[in-house]
Design an enzyme around this catalytic site. Sequence first.
Site, PDB file in Angstrom:
ATOM      1  N   SER A 149       0.849  -1.207   0.000  1.00  0.00           N
ATOM      2  CA  SER A 149       0.000   0.000   0.000  1.00  0.00           C
ATOM      3  C   SER A 149       0.872   1.240   0.000  1.00  0.00           C
ATOM      4  O   SER A 149       2.000   1.218   0.514  1.00  0.00           O
ATOM      5  CB  SER A 149      -0.879   0.008   1.250  1.00  0.00           C
ATOM      6  OG  SER A 149      -1.518   1.260   1.378  1.00  0.00           O
ATOM      7  N   TYR A 164      -1.312  -0.959  10.189  1.00  0.00           N
ATOM      8  CA  TYR A 164      -1.530  -1.265   8.767  1.00  0.00           C
ATOM      9  C   TYR A 164      -0.297  -0.884   7.952  1.00  0.00           C
ATOM     10  O   TYR A 164       0.203  -1.675   7.150  1.00  0.00           O
ATOM     11  CB  TYR A 164      -2.759  -0.511   8.275  1.00  0.00           C
ATOM     12  CG  TYR A 164      -3.109  -0.753   6.826  1.00  0.00           C
ATOM     13  CD1 TYR A 164      -3.835  -1.873   6.434  1.00  0.00           C
ATOM     14  CD2 TYR A 164      -2.738   0.150   5.839  1.00  0.00           C
ATOM     15  CE1 TYR A 164      -4.169  -2.093   5.101  1.00  0.00           C
ATOM     16  CE2 TYR A 164      -3.066  -0.045   4.508  1.00  0.00           C
ATOM     17  CZ  TYR A 164      -3.788  -1.169   4.139  1.00  0.00           C
ATOM     18  OH  TYR A 164      -4.122  -1.377   2.821  1.00  0.00           O
TER      19      TYR A 164
HETATM   20  N1  LIG Z   1      -8.739   0.147  -1.213  1.00  0.00           N
HETATM   21  C1  LIG Z   1      -7.600   0.779  -1.059  1.00  0.00           C
HETATM   22  O1  LIG Z   1      -7.556   2.015  -1.035  1.00  0.00           O
HETATM   23  C2  LIG Z   1      -6.321   0.012  -0.931  1.00  0.00           C
HETATM   24  C3  LIG Z   1      -5.121   0.725  -1.045  1.00  0.00           C
HETATM   25  C4  LIG Z   1      -3.924   0.032  -0.904  1.00  0.00           C
HETATM   26  C5  LIG Z   1      -3.928  -1.321  -0.670  1.00  0.00           C
HETATM   27  N2  LIG Z   1      -5.117  -1.990  -0.573  1.00  0.00           N
HETATM   28  C6  LIG Z   1      -5.064  -3.419  -0.305  1.00  0.00           C
HETATM   29  O2  LIG Z   1      -5.742  -4.111  -1.327  1.00  0.00           O
HETATM   30  C7  LIG Z   1      -6.162  -5.389  -0.830  1.00  0.00           C
HETATM   31  C8  LIG Z   1      -7.603  -5.634  -1.237  1.00  0.00           C
HETATM   32  O3  LIG Z   1      -8.427  -4.736  -0.515  1.00  0.00           O
HETATM   33  P1  LIG Z   1      -9.726  -4.052  -1.105  1.00  0.00           P
HETATM   34  O4  LIG Z   1      -9.461  -2.602  -1.164  1.00  0.00           O
HETATM   35  O5  LIG Z   1     -10.193  -4.745  -2.320  1.00  0.00           O
HETATM   36  O6  LIG Z   1     -10.734  -4.247   0.125  1.00  0.00           O
HETATM   37  P2  LIG Z   1     -11.837  -5.355   0.435  1.00  0.00           P
HETATM   38  O7  LIG Z   1     -12.202  -5.135   1.861  1.00  0.00           O
HETATM   39  O8  LIG Z   1     -12.894  -5.303  -0.606  1.00  0.00           O
HETATM   40  O9  LIG Z   1     -11.064  -6.743   0.261  1.00  0.00           O
HETATM   41  C9  LIG Z   1     -10.422  -7.422   1.298  1.00  0.00           C
HETATM   42  C10 LIG Z   1     -10.898  -8.863   1.250  1.00  0.00           C
HETATM   43  O10 LIG Z   1     -10.114  -9.626   2.178  1.00  0.00           O
HETATM   44  C11 LIG Z   1     -10.978 -10.543   2.808  1.00  0.00           C
HETATM   45  N3  LIG Z   1     -10.393 -10.960   4.077  1.00  0.00           N
HETATM   46  C12 LIG Z   1     -10.274 -10.239   5.233  1.00  0.00           C
HETATM   47  N4  LIG Z   1      -9.688 -10.973   6.190  1.00  0.00           N
HETATM   48  C13 LIG Z   1      -9.412 -12.184   5.644  1.00  0.00           C
HETATM   49  C14 LIG Z   1      -8.818 -13.371   6.136  1.00  0.00           C
HETATM   50  N5  LIG Z   1      -8.390 -13.466   7.386  1.00  0.00           N
HETATM   51  N6  LIG Z   1      -8.697 -14.438   5.306  1.00  0.00           N
HETATM   52  C15 LIG Z   1      -9.156 -14.350   4.022  1.00  0.00           C
HETATM   53  N7  LIG Z   1      -9.739 -13.263   3.502  1.00  0.00           N
HETATM   54  C16 LIG Z   1      -9.860 -12.186   4.295  1.00  0.00           C
HETATM   55  C17 LIG Z   1     -12.295  -9.794   2.957  1.00  0.00           C
HETATM   56  O11 LIG Z   1     -13.391 -10.669   3.186  1.00  0.00           O
HETATM   57  C18 LIG Z   1     -12.364  -9.049   1.624  1.00  0.00           C
HETATM   58  O12 LIG Z   1     -13.026  -9.802   0.622  1.00  0.00           O
HETATM   59  C19 LIG Z   1      -5.928  -5.362   0.681  1.00  0.00           C
HETATM   60  O13 LIG Z   1      -4.746  -6.072   0.983  1.00  0.00           O
HETATM   61  C20 LIG Z   1      -5.733  -3.882   0.962  1.00  0.00           C
HETATM   62  O14 LIG Z   1      -4.952  -3.664   2.097  1.00  0.00           O
HETATM   63  C21 LIG Z   1      -6.296  -1.358  -0.696  1.00  0.00           C
END
Ligand SMILES: NC(=O)c1ccc[n+]([C@@H]2O[C@H](COP(=O)([O-])OP(=O)(O)OC[C@H]3O[C@@H](n4cnc5c(N)ncnc54)[C@H](O)[C@@H]3O)[C@@H](O)[C@H]2O)c1
Length: 258
Positions: A149, A164
Amino acid sequence: MTQQGAFPSGRSAVLTGAASPRGIGRATAELLASGGWAVAILDIDGDAARKAAAEITDIYGVQAVGVGADVSDPAAVNAAIDEVESTLPPIIGLANLAGISSPTEFMDETLEAWERVFRINMTGTFLVTQRVLRGMIERKLGRIVSVSSISAQRGGGTYSKVAYSASKAAIIGFTRALAREMGQHGITVNCVAPGPVDTDIMGGTLTEERKAAMSADILVGRVGTVRDIAALLVFLMGEDAGFITAATYDINGGLQIS
Ligand SMILES: NC(=O)c1ccc[n+]([C@@H]2O[C@H](COP(=O)([O-])OP(=O)(O)OC[C@H]3O[C@@H](n4cnc5c(N)ncnc54)[C@H](O)[C@@H]3O)[C@@H](O)[C@H]2O)c1
């Protein structure tokens, strides 16, 4: 010279954390499926994972399985990958997306909450990667991509805070060190560091007001879309990315200039 295995037409990608309908993982699974990949969706929400897989098969006509698994539980991860390996073509791609946010200020942080963030964001990535690598090493071919991230680089600043950021910074070191060990096996290991994207991990749908505030310092004047990030993940898992490894890709509209 390291000999990389041929890139097969029958190939699968495992995506953790890809069940959420609005998430980056779901968009990535769909883009892979549209390119003929079979996909496995591993998510703690098993019902949503199975539903996503069924929808993907309906829309794209590819094989897809959804498995309920907590990525931080070794037995669950083993069982999930056993199931994927016995159902789908060889696993060539792995995208580690499962993650949780943590908007807790540092002085309010507890050991339990801190460890939970690391267990899911970092240890989960370790467990799934190690399990999937067994087959990749045998086949001498694999493409691993994990999601760090911009928080790791800027120290948060959008939503989540210290736990985080620290867990996402760990993903960068993990990627670089693992890439050193895996190059000899024809396996690439990379990560991406997205800026803000409107998904549920941001504490719910972003309001127009919040999006505008976040966009103020973004050079392209908007927050990211799930498609923006999915496109890069799919490229890094693809055949043409074989000379890219140990890299961390900034994908943030210019919010962070490294
Ligand atoms: N959205 C943003 O702005 C952003 C920015 C940088 C990085 N990210 C990263 O991108 C990745 C995807 O996130 P997103 O934005 O699509 O959010 P999201 O919340 O839609 O996706 C996260 C997913 O992880 C699953 N999850 C949570 N805990 C879990 C576990 N213990 N075992 C298995 N699955 C689990 C959730 O059910 C969900 O489907 C994450 O790693 C997040 O940190 C997101």
